[in-house]
Design a protein around this motif. Structure first.
Motif, PDB file in Angstrom:
ATOM      1  N   UNK A  47      28.047  43.213  47.112  1.00 33.49           N
ATOM      2  CA  UNK A  47      26.856  43.038  47.934  1.00 33.49           C
ATOM      3  C   UNK A  47      25.763  43.988  47.453  1.00 33.49           C
ATOM      4  N   UNK A  48      24.565  43.476  47.254  1.00 33.77           N
ATOM      5  CA  UNK A  48      23.447  44.318  46.841  1.00 33.77           C
ATOM      6  C   UNK A  48      23.025  45.198  48.009  1.00 33.77           C
ATOM      7  N   UNK A  49      23.081  46.523  47.805  1.00 35.46           N
ATOM      8  CA  UNK A  49      22.780  47.448  48.902  1.00 35.46           C
ATOM      9  C   UNK A  49      21.369  47.271  49.429  1.00 35.46           C
ATOM     10  N   UNK A  50      20.429  46.922  48.541  1.00 38.57           N
ATOM     11  CA  UNK A  50      19.045  46.749  48.951  1.00 38.57           C
ATOM     12  C   UNK A  50      18.832  45.578  49.893  1.00 38.57           C
ATOM     13  N   UNK A  51      19.827  44.692  49.979  1.00 40.10           N
ATOM     14  CA  UNK A  51      19.709  43.526  50.856  1.00 40.10           C
ATOM     15  C   UNK A  51      20.263  43.782  52.254  1.00 40.10           C
ATOM     16  N   UNK A  52      20.826  44.976  52.477  1.00 42.51           N
ATOM     17  CA  UNK A  52      21.422  45.292  53.769  1.00 42.51           C
ATOM     18  C   UNK A  52      20.408  46.050  54.621  1.00 42.51           C
ATOM     19  N   UNK A  53      20.118  45.544  55.803  1.00 42.79           N
ATOM     20  CA  UNK A  53      19.231  46.250  56.724  1.00 42.79           C
ATOM     21  C   UNK A  53      19.900  47.550  57.168  1.00 42.79           C
ATOM     22  N   UNK A  66      39.060  43.180  54.236  1.00 44.09           N
ATOM     23  CA  UNK A  66      37.797  42.773  54.864  1.00 44.09           C
ATOM     24  C   UNK A  66      36.603  43.513  54.270  1.00 44.09           C
ATOM     25  N   UNK A  67      36.722  44.005  53.048  1.00 40.44           N
ATOM     26  CA  UNK A  67      35.639  44.758  52.401  1.00 40.44           C
ATOM     27  C   UNK A  67      34.441  43.843  52.184  1.00 40.44           C
ATOM     28  N   UNK A  68      33.293  44.214  52.770  1.00 37.46           N
ATOM     29  CA  UNK A  68      32.072  43.414  52.637  1.00 37.46           C
ATOM     30  C   UNK A  68      31.149  43.941  51.537  1.00 37.46           C
ATOM     31  N   UNK A  69      31.449  45.119  50.975  1.00 41.65           N
ATOM     32  CA  UNK A  69      30.625  45.660  49.891  1.00 41.65           C
ATOM     33  C   UNK A  69      31.178  45.271  48.527  1.00 41.65           C
ATOM     34  N   UNK A  70      32.452  45.538  48.318  1.00 39.10           N
ATOM     35  CA  UNK A  70      33.133  45.161  47.079  1.00 39.10           C
ATOM     36  C   UNK A  70      34.282  44.239  47.468  1.00 39.10           C
ATOM     37  N   UNK A  71      34.177  42.953  47.174  1.00 34.91           N
ATOM     38  CA  UNK A  71      35.145  41.990  47.715  1.00 34.91           C
ATOM     39  C   UNK A  71      36.562  42.239  47.215  1.00 34.91           C
ATOM     40  N   UNK A  72      37.510  42.086  48.131  1.00 33.32           N
ATOM     41  CA  UNK A  72      38.920  42.275  47.783  1.00 33.32           C
ATOM     42  C   UNK A  72      39.397  41.254  46.760  1.00 33.32           C
ATOM     43  N   UNK A  73      38.637  40.199  46.548  1.00 31.33           N
ATOM     44  CA  UNK A  73      39.006  39.225  45.511  1.00 31.33           C
ATOM     45  C   UNK A  73      38.948  39.827  44.114  1.00 31.33           C
ATOM     46  N   UNK A  74      38.313  41.003  43.982  1.00 33.17           N
ATOM     47  CA  UNK A  74      38.313  41.696  42.691  1.00 33.17           C
ATOM     48  C   UNK A  74      39.658  42.363  42.396  1.00 33.17           C
ATOM     49  N   UNK A  75      40.421  42.681  43.437  1.00 38.79           N
ATOM     50  CA  UNK A  75      41.622  43.495  43.264  1.00 38.79           C
ATOM     51  C   UNK A  75      42.590  42.925  42.221  1.00 38.79           C
ATOM     52  N   UNK A  76      42.894  41.611  42.244  1.00 41.38           N
ATOM     53  CA  UNK A  76      43.818  41.091  41.232  1.00 41.38           C
ATOM     54  C   UNK A  76      43.297  41.252  39.804  1.00 41.38           C
ATOM     55  N   UNK A  77      41.975  41.261  39.630  1.00 41.84           N
ATOM     56  CA  UNK A  77      41.419  41.440  38.284  1.00 41.84           C
ATOM     57  C   UNK A  77      41.772  42.827  37.746  1.00 41.84           C
ATOM     58  N   UNK A  78      41.689  43.825  38.611  1.00 41.27           N
ATOM     59  CA  UNK A  78      42.040  45.182  38.211  1.00 41.27           C
ATOM     60  C   UNK A  78      43.534  45.283  37.882  1.00 41.27           C
ATOM     61  N   UNK A  79      44.352  44.731  38.748  1.00 34.79           N
ATOM     62  CA  UNK A  79      45.800  44.841  38.559  1.00 34.79           C
ATOM     63  C   UNK A  79      46.240  44.128  37.289  1.00 34.79           C
TER      64      UNK A  79
END
Length: 262
Positions: A134-140, A214-227
């Motif tokens: 999530x782009x931080x600049x887009x978060x109010x 439930x990570x809304x900043x860095x999606x947990x869908x990235x986790x398998x890529x790291x592993x």
């Protein structure tokens, strides 16, 4: 419950570097994320088994300014020099959260022999377009607590609520100072490195990847890529937790401690 830390101070390459320390046992070097607003109290959950060392990055937190920093390479050299200054009695574990997870990844890739086990908590840096952060600049501003934690009540105490003008002023000054430091760190490639996946292949250390489902900043869908990219990695998924997984689910620290003690 307030947590009591020792305060260690070093001069590293002309930068006042403050390290908060707690506990006893095998050392764990923890690298924090792109802000220090949540503090280091979580480390009490590891202090019964480990000596947890919590430096503030140059230009952030308790450490002094570092106007020379122009990219991640400068921080890698800084932390290798800090390791020399710490002169630890045994090889430490390495742990990094968010931006500090990216930092820990590059540090382990170039100096894996300096560390024992590695823990990456919701690490930044991979920048896979199929799993965008999530782009931080887009978060109010008022929505930030809900992006940091699945339960916003966990993150709300770290933010001004209007009741303490002095806290609000200090909070704004700290975020501006840290934002400037992070901006220079990320100037070359943004929050990561285009070849980070290639670097992961060098980290032969046993590694634990920790992610809140439930990570809304860095999606947990990235986790398998790291592993998949790490040679010796295990995934610890934490249900019902957001980005601040260590604060939102303190029991996670027991599982991290078990991994480090194995």
């Amino acid at each position: 419950m307030s947590v009591t830390f020792e305060t260690l101070e070093y001069e590293i390459g002309g930068v006042k570097t403050v390290v908060k320390a707690i506990g006893s046992g095998k050392p764990v070097l923890f690298l924090h994320g792109a802000a220090t607003l949540e503090g280091f109290d979580f480390a009490a959950g590891l202090a019964d088994r480990f000596r947890v060392l919590l430096p503030s990055h140059p230009g952030m937190g308790f450490s002094g300014p570092a106007p020379h920093v122009s990219g991640m390479a400068d921080l890698l050299v800084h932390y290798l020099n800090l390791l020399d200054a710490l002169d630890l009695p045994e090889k430490p574990h390495l742990m990094g959260f968010s931006m500090g997870g990216w930092m820990a990844t590059e540090l382990a890739a170039i100096a894996r022999e300096r560390f024992d086990r590695v823990v990456l908590v919701a690490p930044a840096g991979l920048n896979d377009p199929a799993h965008p952060a999530t782009a931080l600049g887009e978060i109010a501003p008022q929505d930030f607590p809900g992006y940091l934690a699945h339960d916003p009540a966990v993150a709300l105490p770290y933010f001004p609520d209007g009741s303490d003008p002095d806290f609000a002023t200090a909070f704004g000054a700290d975020r501006a100072r840290e934002g400037e430091a992070v901006g220079r760190l990320c100037a070359p490639f943004g929050m990561g490195h285009p070849n980070l996946r290639r670097m992961l292949a060098r980290i032969s250390n046993p590694t634990l990847v920790v992610w809140g489902d439930e990570d809304r900043l860095l999606p947990a869908s990235q986790a398998p890529l790291w592993v998949e990219a790490l040679p010796s990695a295990t995934l610890l998924s934490v249900p019902g937790a957001g980005h601040l997984v260590l604060q939102e689910n303190p029991g996670t620290l027991t599982k991290i401690g078990d991994f480090l003690a194995a």
